[in-house]
Scaffold this active site. Structure first.
Site, PDB file in Angstrom:
ATOM      1  N   LEU A 259      12.981  13.906  -1.068  1.00  0.00           N
ATOM      2  CA  LEU A 259      13.143  14.419  -2.444  1.00  0.00           C
ATOM      3  C   LEU A 259      14.503  14.075  -3.049  1.00  0.00           C
ATOM      4  O   LEU A 259      14.985  14.768  -3.929  1.00  0.00           O
ATOM      5  CB  LEU A 259      12.891  15.934  -2.511  1.00  0.00           C
ATOM      6  CG  LEU A 259      11.483  16.388  -2.133  1.00  0.00           C
ATOM      7  CD1 LEU A 259      11.329  17.897  -2.298  1.00  0.00           C
ATOM      8  CD2 LEU A 259      10.426  15.679  -2.994  1.00  0.00           C
TER       9      LEU A 259
ATOM     10  N   PHE B  91       7.595   3.116   0.644  1.00  0.00           N
ATOM     11  CA  PHE B  91       8.206   3.059  -0.693  1.00  0.00           C
ATOM     12  C   PHE B  91       9.623   3.632  -0.704  1.00  0.00           C
ATOM     13  O   PHE B  91      10.369   3.417  -1.650  1.00  0.00           O
ATOM     14  CB  PHE B  91       7.371   3.879  -1.692  1.00  0.00           C
ATOM     15  CG  PHE B  91       5.953   3.419  -1.825  1.00  0.00           C
ATOM     16  CD1 PHE B  91       5.614   2.451  -2.746  1.00  0.00           C
ATOM     17  CD2 PHE B  91       4.952   3.944  -1.024  1.00  0.00           C
ATOM     18  CE1 PHE B  91       4.306   2.010  -2.867  1.00  0.00           C
ATOM     19  CE2 PHE B  91       3.639   3.517  -1.134  1.00  0.00           C
ATOM     20  CZ  PHE B  91       3.318   2.546  -2.063  1.00  0.00           C
TER      21      PHE B  91
ATOM     22  N   TYR C  23      21.374  -3.916  -4.087  1.00  0.00           N
ATOM     23  CA  TYR C  23      19.983  -3.449  -4.038  1.00  0.00           C
ATOM     24  C   TYR C  23      19.059  -4.580  -3.592  1.00  0.00           C
ATOM     25  O   TYR C  23      18.300  -4.452  -2.629  1.00  0.00           O
ATOM     26  CB  TYR C  23      19.562  -2.906  -5.410  1.00  0.00           C
ATOM     27  CG  TYR C  23      18.063  -2.708  -5.544  1.00  0.00           C
ATOM     28  CD1 TYR C  23      17.375  -1.843  -4.697  1.00  0.00           C
ATOM     29  CD2 TYR C  23      17.329  -3.416  -6.509  1.00  0.00           C
ATOM     30  CE1 TYR C  23      15.989  -1.676  -4.798  1.00  0.00           C
ATOM     31  CE2 TYR C  23      15.959  -3.246  -6.619  1.00  0.00           C
ATOM     32  CZ  TYR C  23      15.294  -2.385  -5.761  1.00  0.00           C
ATOM     33  OH  TYR C  23      13.933  -2.223  -5.861  1.00  0.00           O
TER      34      TYR C  23
ATOM     35  N   PHE D   8       7.417  -6.792  -9.727  1.00  0.00           N
ATOM     36  CA  PHE D   8       8.245  -7.037 -10.902  1.00  0.00           C
ATOM     37  C   PHE D   8       8.466  -5.665 -11.564  1.00  0.00           C
ATOM     38  O   PHE D   8       8.799  -4.730 -10.849  1.00  0.00           O
ATOM     39  CB  PHE D   8       7.628  -8.165 -11.747  1.00  0.00           C
ATOM     40  CG  PHE D   8       7.912  -9.502 -11.090  1.00  0.00           C
ATOM     41  CD1 PHE D   8       7.394  -9.809  -9.832  1.00  0.00           C
ATOM     42  CD2 PHE D   8       8.766 -10.423 -11.674  1.00  0.00           C
ATOM     43  CE1 PHE D   8       7.723 -11.000  -9.168  1.00  0.00           C
ATOM     44  CE2 PHE D   8       9.090 -11.621 -11.033  1.00  0.00           C
ATOM     45  CZ  PHE D   8       8.571 -11.896  -9.779  1.00  0.00           C
ATOM     46  N   ASN D   9       8.298  -5.460 -12.856  1.00  0.00           N
ATOM     47  CA  ASN D   9       8.661  -4.156 -13.434  1.00  0.00           C
ATOM     48  C   ASN D   9       7.447  -3.238 -13.542  1.00  0.00           C
ATOM     49  O   ASN D   9       6.557  -3.487 -14.363  1.00  0.00           O
ATOM     50  CB  ASN D   9       9.276  -4.350 -14.820  1.00  0.00           C
ATOM     51  CG  ASN D   9      10.652  -4.977 -14.724  1.00  0.00           C
ATOM     52  OD1 ASN D   9      10.789  -6.101 -14.259  1.00  0.00           O
ATOM     53  ND2 ASN D   9      11.663  -4.245 -15.126  1.00  0.00           N
TER      54      ASN D   9
ATOM     55  N   LEU E 274      13.175   0.692 -18.725  1.00  0.00           N
ATOM     56  CA  LEU E 274      13.104   0.455 -20.172  1.00  0.00           C
ATOM     57  C   LEU E 274      12.091   1.339 -20.897  1.00  0.00           C
ATOM     58  O   LEU E 274      12.446   2.044 -21.852  1.00  0.00           O
ATOM     59  CB  LEU E 274      12.771  -1.035 -20.402  1.00  0.00           C
ATOM     60  CG  LEU E 274      12.494  -1.448 -21.840  1.00  0.00           C
ATOM     61  CD1 LEU E 274      13.735  -1.262 -22.709  1.00  0.00           C
ATOM     62  CD2 LEU E 274      12.026  -2.910 -21.896  1.00  0.00           C
TER      63      LEU E 274
ATOM     64  N   SER F  33      25.871  -6.551 -15.957  1.00  0.00           N
ATOM     65  CA  SER F  33      26.071  -7.643 -14.998  1.00  0.00           C
ATOM     66  C   SER F  33      24.897  -7.683 -14.029  1.00  0.00           C
ATOM     67  O   SER F  33      24.369  -6.644 -13.635  1.00  0.00           O
ATOM     68  CB  SER F  33      27.395  -7.471 -14.249  1.00  0.00           C
ATOM     69  OG  SER F  33      27.286  -6.404 -13.370  1.00  0.00           O
TER      70      SER F  33
ATOM     71  N   ASP G  55      21.884  -8.881 -14.619  1.00  0.00           N
ATOM     72  CA  ASP G  55      20.560  -8.876 -15.256  1.00  0.00           C
ATOM     73  C   ASP G  55      20.163 -10.320 -15.591  1.00  0.00           C
ATOM     74  O   ASP G  55      20.672 -10.898 -16.550  1.00  0.00           O
ATOM     75  CB  ASP G  55      20.605  -8.082 -16.576  1.00  0.00           C
ATOM     76  CG  ASP G  55      20.045  -6.685 -16.436  1.00  0.00           C
ATOM     77  OD1 ASP G  55      19.487  -6.354 -15.365  1.00  0.00           O
ATOM     78  OD2 ASP G  55      20.166  -5.918 -17.411  1.00  0.00           O
TER      79      ASP G  55
HETATM   80  N1  LIG Z   1       9.861   0.943 -10.145  1.00  0.00           N
HETATM   81  C1  LIG Z   1       9.907  -0.379 -10.129  1.00  0.00           C
HETATM   82  O1  LIG Z   1       9.724  -1.036 -11.158  1.00  0.00           O
HETATM   83  C2  LIG Z   1      10.135  -1.120  -8.829  1.00  0.00           C
HETATM   84  C3  LIG Z   1      10.263  -2.517  -8.873  1.00  0.00           C
HETATM   85  C4  LIG Z   1      10.458  -3.214  -7.688  1.00  0.00           C
HETATM   86  C5  LIG Z   1      10.504  -2.524  -6.478  1.00  0.00           C
HETATM   87  N2  LIG Z   1      10.400  -1.171  -6.468  1.00  0.00           N
HETATM   88  C6  LIG Z   1      10.450  -0.481  -5.157  1.00  0.00           C
HETATM   89  O2  LIG Z   1       9.328   0.377  -5.058  1.00  0.00           O
HETATM   90  C7  LIG Z   1       9.668   1.555  -4.314  1.00  0.00           C
HETATM   91  C8  LIG Z   1       9.308   2.779  -5.119  1.00  0.00           C
HETATM   92  O3  LIG Z   1      10.016   2.740  -6.358  1.00  0.00           O
HETATM   93  P1  LIG Z   1       9.927   3.960  -7.383  1.00  0.00           P
HETATM   94  O4  LIG Z   1      10.211   3.416  -8.722  1.00  0.00           O
HETATM   95  O5  LIG Z   1       8.684   4.722  -7.139  1.00  0.00           O
HETATM   96  O6  LIG Z   1      11.197   4.813  -6.918  1.00  0.00           O
HETATM   97  P2  LIG Z   1      11.337   6.395  -6.787  1.00  0.00           P
HETATM   98  O7  LIG Z   1      12.805   6.665  -6.745  1.00  0.00           O
HETATM   99  O8  LIG Z   1      10.545   7.086  -7.832  1.00  0.00           O
HETATM  100  O9  LIG Z   1      10.678   6.710  -5.372  1.00  0.00           O
HETATM  101  C9  LIG Z   1      11.354   6.536  -4.148  1.00  0.00           C
HETATM  102  C10 LIG Z   1      11.083   7.787  -3.313  1.00  0.00           C
HETATM  103  O10 LIG Z   1      11.668   7.622  -2.028  1.00  0.00           O
HETATM  104  C11 LIG Z   1      12.290   8.848  -1.648  1.00  0.00           C
HETATM  105  N3  LIG Z   1      13.314   8.501  -0.661  1.00  0.00           N
HETATM  106  C12 LIG Z   1      14.418   7.733  -0.834  1.00  0.00           C
HETATM  107  N4  LIG Z   1      15.095   7.620   0.315  1.00  0.00           N
HETATM  108  C13 LIG Z   1      14.418   8.324   1.267  1.00  0.00           C
HETATM  109  C14 LIG Z   1      14.610   8.588   2.648  1.00  0.00           C
HETATM  110  N5  LIG Z   1      15.666   8.111   3.296  1.00  0.00           N
HETATM  111  N6  LIG Z   1      13.700   9.350   3.292  1.00  0.00           N
HETATM  112  C15 LIG Z   1      12.625   9.854   2.647  1.00  0.00           C
HETATM  113  N7  LIG Z   1      12.391   9.655   1.330  1.00  0.00           N
HETATM  114  C16 LIG Z   1      13.285   8.889   0.647  1.00  0.00           C
HETATM  115  C17 LIG Z   1      12.814   9.434  -2.943  1.00  0.00           C
HETATM  116  O11 LIG Z   1      13.024  10.822  -2.893  1.00  0.00           O
HETATM  117  C18 LIG Z   1      11.695   9.055  -3.915  1.00  0.00           C
HETATM  118  O12 LIG Z   1      10.705  10.065  -3.992  1.00  0.00           O
HETATM  119  C19 LIG Z   1      11.148   1.433  -3.979  1.00  0.00           C
HETATM  120  O13 LIG Z   1      11.263   0.938  -2.668  1.00  0.00           O
HETATM  121  C20 LIG Z   1      11.667   0.414  -4.984  1.00  0.00           C
HETATM  122  O14 LIG Z   1      12.767  -0.299  -4.491  1.00  0.00           O
HETATM  123  C21 LIG Z   1      10.223  -0.453  -7.607  1.00  0.00           C
END
Ligand SMILES: NC(=O)c1ccc[n+]([C@@H]2O[C@H](COP(=O)([O-])OP(=O)(O)OC[C@H]3O[C@@H](n4cnc5c(N)ncnc54)[C@H](O)[C@@H]3O)[C@@H](O)[C@H]2O)c1
Length: 325
Positions: free
Chosen positions: A34, A72, A140, A168-169, A187, A279, A281
């Site tokens: 969380l 995730f 990252y 991607f996004n 965005l 920076s 982007d």
């Molecule tokens: N949102 C995007 O557009 C996007 C794009 C590319 C990659 N990603 C990747 O997708 C994944 C999910 O992204 P999101 O947007 O849902 O992010 P988010 O922050 O909504 O979800 C990540 C979740 O992981 C939990 N978390 C983080 N570290 C933790 C740990 N050590 N132990 C347990 N729980 C942990 C957080 O509490 C959160 O609920 C991420 O790995 C992110 O890098 C997201």
């Protein structure tokens, strides 16, 4: 019914994919510390746990006889990763190392990992294929690149089979699950939040080498991401080794175009303030998803307009809920 562990299941994409898999007959077990997730996004079978706690993850994997892990859990703010790289390497790389060790100990051999287009860095060509050189330009992106390498090594040594998705996004919602971050850096929700809070919307950079000077991104609906995860799990049942897929639409939209489209769905006009570019982007990020199409039979179904409309409806309901308390 197959049990799957969803790390980061209280977060945006994890909660959506878990819900989608539930609809396909899987039984998701949620694990999240969380740190950025929301307790109201997870139903039963929720463990408030950090993936760095290896013995506890082993216990959870064994107790529920987990068939596959969807991973995730990570931090994902580019700017923060530049100012605090240790936080990203510790959580994203260290957390995944712990998870891989737990999987090995518990005898769990299937993994789906959330990687990112940020592993490519500044693209040399558009659209970006999976073979594009990996030259991440911020901690990252580097943390995700290191994790990809670790997964390959564990796959080789311990017979783990893995699917790595480079998103991607992400945008949009699925069945009352959507994007709610504090702070929000993405965005589409930020356009709505600016309007809701009667604050300016900040547009970062108008001098990029693109047709209207603003960055171009590939917005992939989160339900389409979820369907790819479902297909990825099927793939894992048949094959060993590591497979990598881009997940995007193959179509880019500039920030200005997204704002123009979003205006159609906003309750009232927004003020736009131009800020200097951030920076790291890149001007354009657009996916070539033909590999996922060919090998998984995956094709995205939703477009930018769907994602904006879904996101705004979701945020509208959440803000209404908060103000009614
Ligand atoms: N949102 C995007 O557009 C996007 C794009 C590319 C990659 N990603 C990747 O997708 C994944 C999910 O992204 P999101 O947007 O849902 O992010 P988010 O922050 O909504 O979800 C990540 C979740 O992981 C939990 N978390 C983080 N570290 C933790 C740990 N050590 N132990 C347990 N729980 C942990 C957080 O509490 C959160 O609920 C991420 O790995 C992110 O890098 C997201």
């Amino acid at each position: 019914m197959k049990n799957v562990l969803v790390t980061g299941g209280a977060g945006y994409i994890g909660s959506v994919v878990a819900r989608y898999l539930e609809d396909k007959g899987y039984n998701p077990i949620y694990c999240d510390n969380l740190s950025t997730g929301n307790i109201w996004a997870v139903p039963d079978h929720f463990y408030r746990e950090d993936i760095k706690n290896t013995p506890r993850i082993v216990e959870i994997l064994q107790k529920h006889d987990i068939d596959g892990v969807l991973h995730f859990a990570a931090y994902s703010q580019v700017g923060e990763s530049v100012s605090n790289p240790g936080k990203y390497y510790s959580n994203n790389v260290g957390g995944t190392l712990s998870l891989l060790n737990a999987m090995t100990e518990a005898g769990c051999s299937k993994l789906v990992f959330s990687s990112t287009a940020a592993v490519y860095g500044n693209p040399l060509h558009i659209p970006i294929t999976e073979e594009h050189p990996l030259q991440p330009v911020n901690p990252y992106g580097k943390s995700k690149y290191f994790v990809e390498e670790m997964i390959r090594d564990y796959a080789d040594t311990f017979n783990i089979s893995a699917v790595i998705f480079r998103y991607f996004n992400a945008a949009g919602t699925y069945k009352e699950r959507g994007e709610w971050h504090d702070p929000e850096t993405h965005l589409i929700p930020n356009i709505y939040r600016a309007c809701q809070n009667d604050k300016p919307f900040y547009l970062f950079g108008t001098d990029y080498e693109t047709h209207d000077g603003t960055c171009i991104r590939d917005f992939i609906n989160v339900e389409d991401l979820a369907s790819a995860h479902y297909l990825g799990l099927q793939q894992l049942s048949q094959e060993t080794g590591v497979e990598i897929f881009n997940l995007g639409t193959g179509k880019g939209n500039s920030v200005k175009e997204v704002v123009e489209e979003a205006k159609r769905f906003l309750p009232h006009p927004i003020k736009i303030k131009v800020k200097p570019p951030r920076s790291g982007d890149p001007p354009i990020l657009v996916a070539d998803y033909s590999r996922a199409k060919k090998l998984l039979g995956w094709t995205p179904q939703k477009n930018l307009t769907d994602s904006i409309r879904e996101c705004f409806e979701y945020l509208g309901k959440r803000f209404a809920h908060l103000s009614s308390r």
